[in-house]
Structure formats: structure tokens, C-alpha cells
Design an enzyme around this catalytic site. Structure first.
Site, short mmCIF file in Angstrom:
data_model
loop_
_atom_site.label_atom_id
_atom_site.label_comp_id
_atom_site.label_asym_id
_atom_site.label_seq_id
_atom_site.Cartn_x
_atom_site.Cartn_y
_atom_site.Cartn_z
CG ASP A 88 -1.97 -1.04 1.21
OD1 ASP A 88 -2.02 -1.80 0.24
OD2 ASP A 88 -2.74 -1.12 2.18
CB CYS A 129 1.64 -5.48 3.76
SG CYS A 129 1.30 -3.77 3.26
CE LYS A 131 -5.93 -3.20 2.15
NZ LYS A 131 -4.72 -2.44 2.54
CD GLU A 452 -5.22 1.95 2.55
OE1 GLU A 452 -5.52 0.96 3.22
OE2 GLU A 452 -4.08 2.45 2.54
CB SER A 478 -3.81 4.97 4.88
OG SER A 478 -2.79 4.59 5.78
#
Length: 563
Positions: A88, A129, A131, A452, A478
Site C-alpha cells: 500500500d 502488510c 491485506k 486509500e 489508510s
């Protein structure tokens, strides 16, 4: 010959490797390191999200090896396999970020595919991370085989001019540079010092939020969420998880025995107390859906009325996760919540014990710490995750209101049909006090992928407008976002939600006291505008984003593709 114990601990692997007719399967496995005695052991899949695309996951191959050694030492047979991750932080603000939420579904599907195909009897899943964590947990719930989730761990802080840094520091420095508050040399210094090594982003952002939620859910060993990525504690956590999954097999404890409604309520409670990411709403809904548990947006409101925000953690607070680890992690906080009657202590966990039993001997935080506030002195007396309804959000939206931004904002709409347009307007100085930035067609279907909005929200903060403008979107935020923001607006613009017909100059109110998101345009005018509206053509017609757009549910339902 398959024994009764085999049927209990080798339910799936026995069908793959036992008997004369399975000789070809065994032959293949000899080549990857099996010995003849291994075929009588439970096979445990180690789902590794290792990748060099992001510091969050760059060390997870080593953690997978530690988990495998824990399995093997407990007389199981570990088999490591990989799934994907994306970053991300790297893709933020680009077209590539549209793949971020999609990756959650890919991770879940890929783990389910490998475990289901190979006949593993149990699972250890290791994620870094954002997800990774819900993706792993969705697969674990679908498969319902004895399993443990291990968090890859948080990064240590960077440092510049005796100030601790993380990735959000860099995003906000971009806004500060655009506002000439810092020069190029200062931006470069922050950029090069913010990320010192392996581990997930350092505040109570989405990764640390979801790791904490999963521990509270009972699906990680105690303290797994509060260990640095590069530490002996994290190495031992992986070894213990490898051994513990064998105990789950022997005791026939499966994920759906643990992932009950009460356990999900515990997860929500801990997320609120920690001041966690708005993404937790989306991911908890998705995880509950995979576990066939009825959790809805309104459960966050119901629980949020009685649970205070206690943690002074970034992005809205002062401290990073590494500093919370130093005073004991989240276990003492959970003990505080349990003693206050806010957690279900009778929920089963992956230790084989109840939550209350796990917390029985937990020591309190040091008396002189000010990171976790007392119940009688909360940062906010109720939840910072506020579910808003109204003529702009008939099916709900999610705001992150810590109280530091105020509780109500009325302003004038400035409308953008994509994140990039909004960011340039902010950086160019076109956003002024009293504006409500409206970013639409960024929802699960419209984006597609529900990006995001960290770049625009960080630019707002860097410009010094955090308390003077608001931002609303059918995209998401985020965990590093703070300010007066509302996301997850449903129905999203692409399917004809009222967000699609907002015009520049319209008045909008965000009211966190009455949980309302209101467009100050009368019903007749809204109906007139909607009658003239036409749905935009899909941005993608082939490939994974097109498939996702066709399958994905509303953000109010978790934006899942497994409906």
C-alpha cells in the site's frame, strides 16, 4: 493402515498419501524433502506472505522457517508455501493502488486453493502488510482446519532531528514541502530515514490494528500482535505457533470454534480502545462473513457507545507500536477491558484456554506510562469509529473522529471524480478553509478497488488544514489517515448513490454526535439530479480488476467477493 488417531490429526493428508494407490503422491513429496516417516505425521501448511516488494514482508521467509521448525519439533510435517502481497505504502496515490483491496481476496483464495488441494491438516499463516491479515483469516475461516495466525511484526521507528518517523511522516512531509514549510533537503532527509528496516508500518495503522484485532479474536497466540518484526520474541512466537497448531489438531479445536460472534465483539472492542484504523470495519465484516457470523456496521455503533478510546497512538496520537511493546503490548489493555466487563472472557482461543485464562496473570502497565489512559480518563469516552447515515449514505459510511478534529463540520463541496484530481487541487492551494473535499467513483466497483486516500489526507495535514477542511469519499482511508474524514460511503457513486450527484458549492454536514452525513439539498432536487445521472462506463473490462468489480459486494458488507 489409518488409525483412529490418524483420523483425528491426519483427516486430510491421509487421503493424499496413505495406501498403495497414493504411491505417486508420495514419490512427488520425497523430491521436496519428505522422509518415509513423515507420511505418518500431520501435515501443516505454512502460508508465507514473504516478498521483497515491501519492508512489511521482507523477513517473513525467515519467520516461516521458524514456524516450520516448531511444527517439525512437535512431530508434525511442515510444508511452506507462498502467497502474494502488495505494498500500500509504495502504490499509494497511483492507479496501482486499485489492486490493494483486491489482493485481500487473492490472498484468501490462494491459501484456500493450496491447502484444499494439498490436503494439509492444519495451517500457520504469517502476514505482514495490511491485506495479508484479513486475507489469511478469511481463508482460515473458509477452510475451518486447525489454524493459527502469526503477525510478522511492527517496524522500529526511523529518526530525524530526534523526532521519531514512520511512513506517514513522509506523506505529510510532501504536503509540508508543497506549502514551503520545509525545503527539498529536509524532505529528502525524512524520506531516507523514515523506514529503517523490516516490519509493518509503525503506528496504530491497519497492519497493527488488524494484528491486534486477530489476537483479541483469539486466533493468535498472546502477544503476537505486539512484537517487533526483527526480534527474538517474534522468532519464538513463530516456533510456538508451529507447535500450538499440533495441539489444536489433537484437541480438535477449529477456527469456527473460536471465531464466534462474541469473539468478533472482543476484536471490535480492542480496535476501538486502541484507536485503530477504519479499515478494521471493512476487514472485520469480511472475516465475519467468511466465518458465517452475523456482524454488521451497526454492531460497531452498539459496541462503540460503551467502549472508550484509551490509546494515545499514531496517527492521531503521539506514540508508535514499538513504544507500546516496551510497556507490555496489548495484553494489559485487554485485562483492563476484561476487568471493566467490556470483553467476553469465556471465548475460546488458540491456546486451548479462554481469553480470561490467558489474561489471568498479565501484569499491569508501568505506573508512570501515559500511552494507555485509564478507564476514568479516556482520550474519548466512546468510539472514534463512527458509522454515519443520511441522504448521502443511506447504507452507511465510516468516519474516524477522535474528537481532536471536533465533532461536527459543515462546509462547501469541492467535487472530484478521482483521487489524483483532488491531490493536485490540494497541493496547488485550491482547497481553502471551509471546504469539504468530495472524492467519488473510488468505491469497490467504481474504482474499482476502493483506493486509500492517504495522499490527499496527508497533503491536507501537511498544508496545515487538518482542522479547517473535511474529506468524504466512497473510497477508504489508510490507517495512517487522520483529520475530519468520512469514507466507505454507500451506496457508492458508481451504483447511483447520492454521492454521484453532489455538485461544487453544495453544503454538507458531518455530524459525529448524531451520526449523520447530510447533503443540504432537498429531496426533489436530489431526485432530479439522479434522474439525469448516467452510470460511467467501467474503467476496466478485462483482468482481475474487471472480475473484482463484477463480484464485489458493497463496502457496508465488507467488500467481499465470496458472497
Amino acid at each position: 493402515m489409518t488409525t483412529p488417531e490418524d483420523k483425528k490429526t491426519r483427516t486430510f493428508s491421509s487421503k493424499v498419501v496413505d495406501g498403495m494407490e497414493r504411491a505417486p503422491s508420495r514419490a512427488m513429496l520425497y523430491a521436496v524433502g519428505f522422509k518415509s516417516e513423515d507420511f505418518k505425521k500431520p501435515q501443516i501448511g505454512i502460508a508465507s506472505t514473504w516478498s521483497m516488494v515491501t519492508p512489511c514482508n521482507m523477513h517473513i521467509n525467515k519467520l516461516a522457517d521458524e514456524a516450520a521448525s516448531g511444527v517439525d519439533a512437535a512431530n508434525g510435517k511442515a510444508v511452506i508455501f507462498n502467497t502474494i502481497t502488495i505494498s500500500d505504502g509504495i502504490s499509494m496515490g497511483t492507479e496501482g493502488m486499485k489492486y490493494s483491496l483486491v489482493s485481500r481476496e487473492v490472498i484468501a483464495d490462494s491459501i484456500e486453493t493450496v491447502v484444499g488441494c494439498q490436503g494439509f491438516d492444519g495451517i500457520v499463516a504469517i502476514g505482514g502488510c495490511d491485506k495479508n491479515m484479513p486475507g489469511c483469516m478469511m481463508a482460515i475461516a473458509r477452510l475451518n482446519r486447525p489454524a493459527i495466525f502469526v503477525y510478522g511484526g511492527t517496524i522500529l521507528p526511523g529518526c530525524h532531528k530526534e523526532q521519531k518517523l514512520d511512513v506517514v511522516s513522509v506523506f505529510e512531509a510532501v504536503g509540508a514541502r508543497a506549502n514551503n514549510k520545509i525545503d527539498d533537503a529536509e524532505l529528502l532527509a525524512i524520506e531516507t530515514k523514515a523506514i529503517p528496516g523490516a516490519g509493518s508500518c509503525g503506528g496504530m495503522y491497519t497492519a497493527n490494528t488488524m494484528a491486534s484485532a486477530i489476537e483479541a479474536l483469539g486466533m493468535s497466540l498472546p502477544n503476537s500482535s505486539a512484537q517487533a518484526a526483527v526480534s527474538n520474541d517474534k522468532r519464538l512466537d513463530c516456533q510456538r505457533a508451529g507447535a500450538a497448531v499440533l495441539d489444536l489438531l489433537k484437541n480438535d479445536i477449529k477456527p469456527l470454534d473460536i471465531m464466534t460472534k462474541a469473539a468478533f465483539e472482543n476484536a471490535i472492542t480492542v480496535v476501538i480502545a486502541l484507536g485503530g484504523s477504519t479499515n478494521a470495519v471493512l476487514h472485520i465484516l469480511a472475516m465475519a462473513n467468511a466465518a458465517h457470523v452475523d456482524i454488521a456496521l451497526d454492531d460497531f455503533t452498539r459496541i462503540g457507545k460503551r467502549v472508550p478510546m484509551l490509546a494515545d497512538l499514531k496517527p492521531s496520537g503521539r506514540y508508535q507500536m514499538a513504544e507500546l511493546i516496551e510497556i507490555g503490548g496489548i495484553q494489559p489493555l485487554m485485562k483492563i477491558l476484561l476487568d471493566a466487563g467490556l470483553l467476553h472472557g469465556d471465548c475460546l482461543t488458540v491456546t486451548g484456554k479462554t481469553l480470561a485464562e490467558n489474561l489471568a496473570d498479565v501484569k499491569p502497565y508501568p505506573a508512570d506510562q501515559d500511552m494507555i489512559h485509564a478507564m476514568n480518563n479516556p482520550i474519548k469516552k466512546d468510539s472514534h469509529l463512527v458509522v454515519l447515515y443520511g441522504n448521502l449514505a443511506a447504507q452507511g459510511s465510516v468516519a474516524k473522529i477522535t474528537g481532536k478534529e471536533g465533532l461536527c463540520f459543515t462546509g462547501t463541496a469541492k467535487v472530484f471524480d478521482a483521487e489524483e484530481q483532488a491531490l493536485q487541487s490540494i497541493l496547488n492551494g485550491e482547497i481553502v478553509k471551509g471546504d469539504v473535499i468530495v472524492i467519488r467513483y473510488e468505491g469497490p466497483k467504481g474504482g474499482p478497488g476502493m483506493r486509500e486516500m492517504l495522499s490527499p489526507t496527508s497533503a491536507v495535514m501537511g498544508k496545515g488544514l487538518g482542522k479547517e477542511v473535511a474529506l468524504i469519499t466512497d473510497g477508504r482511508f489508510s490507517g495512517g489517515t487522520h483529520g475530519f474524514v468520512v469514507g466507505h460511503i454507500t451506496p457508492e457513486a458508481h451504483v447511483g448513490g447520492a454521492l454521484a450527484i453532489v455538485q461544487d458549492g453544495d453544503s454538507i454536514t458531518i455530524d459525529a454526535e448524531n451520526n449523520a452525513l447530510t447533503l443540504h439539498v432537498d429531496d426533489a432536487e436530489i431526485a432530479r439530479r439522479l434522474a439525469l445521472w448516467t452510470q460511467p462506463a467501467p474503467r476496466y473490462t478485462r483482468g482481475v480488476l474487471a472480475k473484482y468489480a463484477k463480484l464485489v459486494s458493497s463496502a457496508s458488507l465488507g467488500a467481499v467477493t465470496d458472497n
